[in-house]
Design an enzyme around this catalytic site. Structure first.
Site, short mmCIF file in Angstrom:
data_model
loop_
_atom_site.label_atom_id
_atom_site.label_comp_id
_atom_site.label_asym_id
_atom_site.label_seq_id
_atom_site.Cartn_x
_atom_site.Cartn_y
_atom_site.Cartn_z
N GLU A 575 0.83 -1.21 0.00
CA GLU A 575 0.00 0.00 0.00
C GLU A 575 0.86 1.26 0.00
OE1 GLU A 575 -3.07 -0.14 -0.57
OE2 GLU A 575 -3.28 -2.31 -0.32
N ASP A 650 -4.79 -5.26 -9.20
CA ASP A 650 -4.01 -4.19 -9.83
C ASP A 650 -3.60 -4.56 -11.24
OD1 ASP A 650 -4.18 -2.83 -7.41
OD2 ASP A 650 -2.33 -3.73 -6.66
#
Length: 781
Positions: A575, A650
């Site tokens: 993150e 992603d």
């Protein structure tokens, strides 16, 4: 058959009623029926009127009373003794009045219904009341026939009310204890009827039933067997059980069977007749109810519906559909100019944008009959019902004209008809669609019936349905803009008890929720109120709305999911990679919050960005979005020299952006400025491509080069700022959640200038300033 007709004539009151025959049937004493109860006693007090007849009752009741005055036997006497029927005259209303068995009035009403007449609301109410009276009449007839069948069944089964017993129970529990009064033998059926003394105790309990049946193998030697049992029990001769023989008459059984058959046929006839009356299509058919269109009539005159003022946003869409309402309210304003209102309108748009809500507002504002029906309700398993329901719906609409017909989710019946000869087409859906096309614009089409329809799959609708003359006006309801989101928040915040005025929250919440639909906004407001109530607050605060937005985006925090230390480090660096790349690049969104708390939507962490209301994207902007999505994968590879499966979503986003740039946006120099539609699967999963296999390989190669270039650029950005990546990851491991202010304090401001964002910390500070100034009460702790 003659006996059945005779029985039905006896059940139908006429100018000369036959109460003797009716009561003979009810009391169980018909010609040829034998019983051991004794002969019929003579009538007494034959001319003495009692009960309702003495008070001036009707002549048929008085006549029936004079004949039925003597003491009764069988089921009639039992009914009178138990006060189920207090007086014999009460049996007359049970069988129905003369009107119930007279069909002349029904025929006259049917003739009156065939006369042409214009429908007004008063006529609709009168017709509805008439049909209710007719239905009630046939229900009364059915009730009468059921009562007759019940009484006849009781007469036949009265003697079997005690059940069956075995020979051992008879000897040990009845005969040995002296409970048997008499025994009656029925030779034809090998059955022995055992009659007990009143108040007999069997199996240790008092019994109300005084007669039991016993099956005997050799009926001729039953009496012999009984006497032998009495000898074994030392029963004296004077106390021996009397034995009698009962022979059933053939005529009585035949009459009973004919009577039950006649009653059953009459019940079936009335059931089918009632079903035929209930169907609006008319005719003697029990399937008319299936063919009826199950629409909902919305009455806008009640004032309880949704008005246009209650629909926030959608200004252009409301303007277009308001023309239909204005035309129905004052058509002369349009007709004097020679204008014709469109025959129909199709409401398009993504799910949750307010298509059905806008239709509800039209139903309230139009002040005309509004018939609403869902598309899936047309098609059933039985073939032909869809077309029949379409006919029924438009028949009702023409009768109520001017009228609006609304079909929700019309893609269920309006899909494109198959042009292949493979035989896989859905014939039932095509028949329904063809009937819908004919009703909307065919030979028998009339004016003043407007069709509204809604769908979020306009690409699958048939072209004939969307042509001018049918659904000729297409109203697109897109995701709300910033101004429309603010209005929608204002609308939903009205019903909440807030710490600050609704205007304080609406603008900020609208900026926090780009790309959200009206349904999402309503969900956010509701989740904020639920969270405030769960926390025990007396009003809804800013952090309640933050929690609601976060819950809608990423799901609620799952505290029961505990990650290992190693997994927490991987998630923290993943993150942090997203946040750092987004912070350092120029064309990326502002990072509002980064969290490594697991979520219920299977996410182990998330980075909350603030997307902008942007409709045009350059090649550089799309490229940097790919880099930001690859930041987590690259951070894992740099920090741990390995990658995990956490970057699956992603990579999917990156692949989609790359192929869109190559195949649709024409941003690949080797492919050129061409655009191809997205791949759609055809029959048996085989897709049809409008390009060659060689061109497909070239596009695959270009997309692969784009992804590789974005990954190399992302790695370079992270390697140049490795200390900042480490600082962000350590802060996440320590606090679990960091926001914009924390990131700015750790790694400094963005190198390309401040990004457009709404900082939660500044929002909370603004609320505290308002509270400190005394404008509003302080929030509850």
């Amino acid at each position: 058959m003659a006996a059945a007709l005779l029985l039905l004539r006896g059940l139908r009151p006429g100018p000369e009623p036959r109460p003797r025959r009716l009561w003979g049937l009810l009391s169980g004493r018909g010609p040829g029926l034998s019983s051991g109860a004794g002969a019929r006693r003579p009538y007494a007090a034959r001319g003495t009127p009692v009960g309702p007849a003495a008070a001036g009752g009707h002549a048929p009741q008085s006549l029936l009373l004079r004949i039925l005055t003597p003491s009764f036997e069988g089921i009639s006497g039992l009914l009178l003794k138990q006060h189920i029927v207090p007086n014999a005259v009460r049996l007359w209303p049970l069988s129905g009045s003369t009107l119930y068995f007279n069909t002349s009035r029904m025929k006259q009403k049917n003739k009156d219904n065939d006369k042409p007449k214009g429908k007004t609301p008063e006529d609709d109410e009168e017709e509805k009341r008439r049909k209710e009276r007719e239905d009630q009449m046939y229900r009364e007839r059915l009730r009468t026939l059921f009562i007759i069948a019940l009484v006849m069944s009781l007469l036949n089964s009265l003697s079997t009310s005690g059940g069956s017993i075995s020979w051992a129970d008879f000897v040990n529990e009845m005969l040995a204890k002296g409970e048997v009064q008499r025994v009656q033998v029925v030779p034809e059926s090998d059955v022995v009827e055992v009659y007990l003394h009143p108040g007999a105790v069997v199996f240790g309990r008092p019994r109300l039933a005084l007669m039991y049946r016993m099956q005997v193998a050799n009926i001729d030697k039953f009496e012999e067997k009984l006497r032998a049992a009495e000898d074994e029990l030392n029963i004296e001769s004077k106390d021996r059980i009397p034995v009698s023989y009962k022979r059933t008459g053939f005529f009585g059984n035949a009459l009973y069977a004919l009577g039950m058959t006649a009653v059953g046929l009459a019940i079936l006839w009335y059931v089918f007749r009632l079903a035929g009356m209930t169907g609006r299509e008319g005719g003697f058919s029990a399937f008319n109810q299936l063919k009826m269109a199950r629409f909902t009539i919305v009455d806008g005159k009640t004032g309880k519906g949704v008005s246009f003022q209650d629909v926030a946003g959608m200004h252009e869409a409301k303007l277009e559909v308001r023309e239909f309402v204005d035309y129905l309210k004052s058509p002369e304003r349009f007709l004097q100019l020679g204008a014709k209102v469109p025959k129909g309108a199709l409401l398009l748009g993504p799910p949750g944008c307010g298509k059905t809500l806008l239709a509800k507002a039209v139903a309230t504002e139009a002040q005309v009959p509004f018939l609403a029906m869902a598309g899936p309700e047309f098609v059933e398993v039985i073939g032909g019902l869809g077309a029949a329901r379409v006919r029924s719906l438009f028949k009702e609409a023409r009768a109520r004209a001017p009228c609006i017909v609304y079909i929700d989710e019309i893609d269920a019946v309006g899909k494109k008809r198959s042009t292949s000869m493979s035989g896989f087409s859905n014939t039932e859906e095509e028949q329904t669609l063809n009937q819908l096309l004919v009703e909307m614009d065919g030979m028998g089409t009339t004016d003043h019936v407007i069709v509204l329809a809604s769908t979020n799959r306009a690409d699958v609708l048939d072209n004939a349905l969307m042509r001018p003359g049918r659904l000729d006006r297409h109203v697109f309801i897109d995701l709300p803009t910033l101004q429309e989101r603010r209005e929608i928040f204002e609308q939903h915040l009205k019903g909440l008890k807030l710490t600050q005025p609704s205007s304080f929250y609406s603008q900020r919440l609208a900026e926090l929720t780009p790309g959200f639909s009206g349904a999402d906004i309503a969900n956010i407001c509701n989740e904020a109120a639920l969270h405030a109530a769960r926390e025990g607050h007396t009003s809804v605060h800013t952090f309640n709305f933050e929690y609601a937005v976060e819950r809608v985006i990423a799901g609620t925090a799952k505290k029961s999911k505990i990650l290992s230390k190693e997994e927490q480090r991987v998630v923290a660096f993943h993150e942090s990679g997203h946040a750092l790349v987004g912070w350092l690049l120029e064309h990326t969104e502002a990072v509002m919050k980064v969290s490594i708390a697991p979520r219920t939507n299977a996410a182990l962490g998330f980075s909350q960005m603030l997307p902008r209301d942007q409709y045009l994207f350059t090649k550089e902007q799309l490229f940097e979005r790919m880099c930001m999505a690859l930041g987590g994968r690259a951070a894992e590879a740099i920090s741990f020299s390995r990658v995990t499966s956490g970057a699956q979503d992603d990579l999917r986003k990156v692949t989609r952006i790359a192929y869109s740039m190559v195949k649709q946006f024409g941003m690949a120099p080797s492919i050129g400025p061409v655009s191809f539609p997205e791949a759609q699967e055809g029959l048996m999963g085989i897709g049809r491509r409008p390009f060659s296999q060689g061109l497909q390989q070239m596009m695959d190669h270009e997309a692969k080069l784009l992804v590789a270039k974005a990954y190399r650029h992302t790695e370079k950005v992270l390697l140049d700022n490795l200390d900042k990546l480490q600082a962000l990851a350590n802060a996440l491991l320590e606090k679990e959640v960091i926001n914009y202010e924390d990131i700015e304090a750790l790694i400094g401001p963005p190198p390309h200038g401040p990004k457009k964002m709404i900082a939660p910390q500044k929002w909370i500070d603004a609320e505290k300033e308002r509270q400190a100034s005394g404008e509003e009460e302080a929030p509850a702790p």
